[in-house]
Design an enzyme around this catalytic site. Structure first.
Site, PDB file in Angstrom:
ATOM      1  NE  ARG A 232      -7.233  -2.780 -19.998  1.00  0.00           N
ATOM      2  CZ  ARG A 232      -7.076  -2.480 -18.723  1.00  0.00           C
ATOM      3  NH1 ARG A 232      -8.015  -3.194 -18.226  1.00  0.00           N
ATOM      4  NH2 ARG A 232      -6.442  -1.609 -18.326  1.00  0.00           N
ATOM      5  CD  GLU A 261     -14.564  -1.785 -20.729  1.00  0.00           C
ATOM      6  OE1 GLU A 261     -13.924  -2.547 -20.658  1.00  0.00           O
ATOM      7  OE2 GLU A 261     -14.636  -0.632 -20.018  1.00  0.00           O
ATOM      8  CG  HIS A 279     -13.559  -1.004 -16.772  1.00  0.00           C
ATOM      9  ND1 HIS A 279     -12.964  -1.253 -17.823  1.00  0.00           N
ATOM     10  CD2 HIS A 279     -12.935  -1.422 -15.841  1.00  0.00           C
ATOM     11  CE1 HIS A 279     -11.526  -1.275 -17.598  1.00  0.00           C
ATOM     12  NE2 HIS A 279     -11.438  -1.697 -16.336  1.00  0.00           N
TER      13      HIS A 279
END
Lengths: 313, 323
Positions: A232, A261, A279
């Protein structure tokens, strides 16, 4: 089952959204104002929440849904879900382990190679016509290097297995040493970073692992070291990472995830030793469909009174 | 001091020469013939060197070691090339003269295999395309890309199961790929399925990886028929030589979607690359860099240095009388 109310709070594969719509009374609450409207009118009927890496029920939302029975997450990471609150309230939680393990591990090796061997830069070099002016420079060999894995869970172990095919040495850090593991254990992340060439972040995001990659770890990894983050974004102190890369204190980075993000640090755009991905880990249609099916199957099992397939809580 | 160092005539020059020279300038007197347009005897004159004092050559395919070159050097005892192949050396003449020919072994096989896997994963997961996309804007939008898929369970057909092919197979087995191959001869010591026919291999593969040398028999071994047999979901990776693939047909197939994608480190007419490929997201292009790692170059330099050392010291052993 068409009468069961389900609230969607994170972005998911369109196929999943369609299926949820077909099978349940689906409410969309990804957008905060959307969510507020849904809660106003339907809070007391919602029995299930579908979450993802982009959004999950925090304590406040769980409190606001008195009939909530289950949270099914379209992800393996559940950092967006207040697990403690779910436990307190007897709310079940499921995620999507295993189906994405291989793909994420494949991508991790691809990222490592892309950084060390400058694959993306080589591709740019050819497309720009620069090859006509001369050969690209020498890059760094991957085979035989030492890989440090932060978190030797399913994904970490799958990465290690693949790296062994490249004659890499494997070492790891985990909350607890794994007695059955053949790999070398380091009791701290700094020690792991000091003793490896490539550091892969593959642990869950928890309050303890927030910014687990900090300045000290980055400096320990060093000017020849490479950081690969497929966990993450919040695992890494991103401003520290950026300055280390700009100053040459870190040798390179391959990042599939970012602290904020979809915001990506612009300072990294021009760096040839950095590979950035939007991602994509677990993003193949194959894997996302399998994840979606797991969400649907878990929900179905719950409402039919059958055992959950992949419960966390 | 300088005149005591053995002379090393350098032709080519080899890609590793800069590195070699920087590490071994204390061991040899380099005669850089590659930088001169003069014929060899004249060049040696400019270096105040008599042809009979040249006992060693370091070369690569850029400048062939012909029979003429060999005949003009009466004391020549060793020719070292920084390649696996020795096509650019008149080995028959060397044999006649008892001249040792030293080539590279499998020093760079792991690096080339790494590149093959790198290109394959990149094409499968669109890593280079993703990097381009992510670096375009400070906020990336959801990236919708056509189906990628994991490596596990994919049938990989390796064309040429030599040192490099073997290293590729070993790596991809760790990804749970199913390995099959085509080679001149079946290898009894491997359990992978052998196909004597490349079209059959392609029909039964999801990925084709080219790891064989370029010979008369292997030129265009991947032609249109093979590519169509591989099919619309198929991926080709080439770390061999450009001419192993019919490049014009490859470009057509890629543009028309007859194959899914390609990872290419080599091309028919390097450094020229068909520009139609530049617009495609399903290809990854590399400038013949499969063996271009510092580690690999250092290994090659060390291998050559060791061979030259052994040669020069054995000569001096022969010269010194043993009582």
């Amino acid at each position: 089952m068409g009468s069961i109310s389900v609230l969607l709070v994170g972005k998911v594969l369109p196929y999943l959204e369609q299926e949820l719509d077909k099978r349940y009374n689906l409410f969309r609450g990804i957008d905060p104002s959307q969510r507020a409207a849904v809660l106003r009118d339907h809070a007391s009927s919602i029995r299930a929440v579908v979450a993802s890496s982009s959004g999950g029920p925090d304590a406040a939302l769980i409190e606001a849904l008195p009939k909530l029975e289950i949270v099914s997450s379209f992800s393996v990471g559940v950092d967006r879900i207040d697990l403690q609150k779910c436990k307190e309230k007897g709310v079940r939680v499921t995620n999507t382990p295993d189906v994405l393990t291989d793909e994420v591990a494949d991508l991790t090796i691809g990222l490592i190679l892309a950084v060390l061997r400058r694959i993306c830069e080589c591709d740019r070099y050819v497309r720009s016509g620069n090859w006509k002016k001369g050969d690209y420079k020498l890059t760094t060999k991957f085979s035989g290097k030492t890989l440090g894995i932060l978190g030797l869970g399913r994904i970490g172990a799958a990465v290690a297995k693949r790296a062994e095919g490249f004659d890499c040495s494997i070492c790891y850090y985990s909350r607890n040493e794994k007695p059955d593991s053949k790999y070398k254990y380091y009791p701290s992340v700094v020690e792991l970073a000091s003793n490896c060439d490539v550091l892969v972040v593959a642990c869950p995001l928890t309050p303890e692992t927030h910014h687990i990659i900090n300045r000290e770890v980055i400096n320990a990894l060093g000017p020849k070291g490479v950081l690969i983050n497929i966990g993450r974004g919040k695992h890494v102190d991103e401003p520290e990472l950026v300055s280390a890369l700009l100053e040459g204190r870190l040798g390179g980075a391959g990042l599939d995830v970012f602290e904020k993000e979809p915001h990506v640090p612009e300072e990294l755009f021009g760096l040839e030793n950095v590979v950035l991905l939007p991602h994509v880990g677990s993003a193949t249609v194959e894997t996302r469909t399998a994840m979606a099916d797991l969400v649907l199957d878990n929900l179905e099992a719950h409402f039919l009174g059958k055992p959950l397939l992949t419960p966390l809580v | 001091m300088d005149s005591e160092l053995p002379a090393l005539l350098v032709l080519g020059p080899p890609m590793v020469f800069k590195l070699f020279q920087s590490h071994y300038s204390h061991k040899y007197r380099f005669l850089n013939a590659f930088s001169s347009h003069l014929p060899l005897p004249e060049f040696l004159q400019t270096q105040q060197t008599h042809p009979s004092s040249v006992r060693a050559i370091l070369c690569n395919p850029r400048q062939p070691v012909t029979a003429d070159v060999i005949r003009s050097l009466p004391s020549l005892g060793i020719v070292a090339t920084t390649t696996v192949g020795a096509d650019h050396i008149d080995t028959a003449e060397c044999r006649r003269r008892g001249i040792q020919v030293v080539t590279l072994g499998s020093q760079f096989a792991p690096d080339v295999a790494d590149m093959a896997v790198a290109l394959l994963i990149d094409v499968m997961f669109k890593i280079s395309a993703g990097d381009r996309f992510a670096k375009k804007s400070i906020h990336f939008k959801p990236w919708s890309f056509p189906s990628g898929s994991k490596l596990g369970g994919k049938r990989v057909g390796i064309i040429g199961l030599g040192r490099i092919g073997g290293e590729v197979a070993k790596r991809l087995e760790a990804f749970d790929c199913i390995i099959m191959y085509h080679s001149r001869n079946k290898n009894p010591s491997v359990s992978y399925t052998f196909y004597s026919n490349v079209v059959d291999l392609a029909s039964n593969s999801d990925v084709l990886i080219l790891c064989c040398p370029l010979t008369e028999q292997t030129k265009y071994i991947v032609n249109k028929e093979v590519m169509l047999a591989l099919g619309k979901d198929g991926i080709i990776v080439n770390v061999g030589r450009g001419a192993l693939i019919d490049e014009k047909e490859l470009v057509q197939c890629l543009m028309e979607g007859e194959i899914r994608g390609a990872g290419l480190d080599v091309f028919e007419n390097e450094p020229n690359v068909p520009e139609e490929l530049f617009a495609l997201d399903n290809v990854v292009l590399s400038p013949h860099a499969a063996a271009y790692t510092l580690d690999c170059f250092m290994d090659a330099c060390e291998h050559v240095a060791k061979s030259l050392d052994a040669f020069f010291s054995s000569k001096s052993l022969i010269i010194s009388p043993i009582t």
